[in-house]
Design a protein around this motif. Structure first.
Motif, PDB file in Angstrom:
ATOM      1  N   ASP A  19      11.512   7.749 111.834  1.00 26.30           N
ATOM      2  CA  ASP A  19      10.703   6.729 112.482  1.00 26.30           C
ATOM      3  C   ASP A  19       9.369   6.498 111.782  1.00 26.30           C
ATOM      4  N   GLN A  20       8.933   7.455 110.982  1.00 30.13           N
ATOM      5  CA  GLN A  20       7.653   7.329 110.297  1.00 30.13           C
ATOM      6  C   GLN A  20       7.839   6.533 109.010  1.00 30.13           C
ATOM      7  N   PRO A  21       6.873   5.678 108.669  1.00 34.33           N
ATOM      8  CA  PRO A  21       7.017   4.914 107.424  1.00 34.33           C
ATOM      9  C   PRO A  21       6.938   5.840 106.215  1.00 34.33           C
TER      10      PRO A  21
END
Length: 84
Positions: A19-21
Motif C-alpha cells: 500500500d505504500q508508494p
C-alpha cells in the motif's frame, strides 16, 4: 524451523508494504541534492543536523556519493527525531 514462521510473518506484512508508494533512489549527485533540498525545507533544523548535512554535501561534491548520502539521511533522521 524458524524459517517458515519468518516467511509467514513476511507474508502477513506484504499487503501493508504494498500500500505504500515505492520510492526509488540512486546513488547520484542529484539524489544528494534532493536530500539536501528536503533538509532545507524542514523547520527548526539544529546545528548538529546542519553539520551532518554540510559534511554529506562535501562528500557528495568530492565524489564520495554513498557516504555523503548516508550523512544526509542521518541529518534528516535527526531532524525528524526532534520533531522538525
Amino acid at each position: 524451523m524458524r524459517l517458515p514462521s519468518l516467511l509467514f510473518g513476511v507474508a502477513l506484512a506484504a499487503p501493508a508494504i504494498a500500500d505504500q508508494p515505492l520510492r526509488v533512489t540512486t546513488d547520484s549527485p542529484e539524489y544528494c541534492g534532493l536530500l539536501a533540498a528536503r533538509l532545507t525545507s524542514q523547520q527548526g533544523v539544529d546545528r548538529q543536523a546542519m553539520a551532518l548535512a554540510a559534511e554529506g554535501l562535501r562528500l557528495c561534491d568530492s565524489g564520495h556519493i554513498r557516504t555523503g548520502i548516508a550523512k544526509l539521511r542521518r541529518a534528516l533522521r535527526a531532524t525528524h527525531a526532534q520533531g522538525g
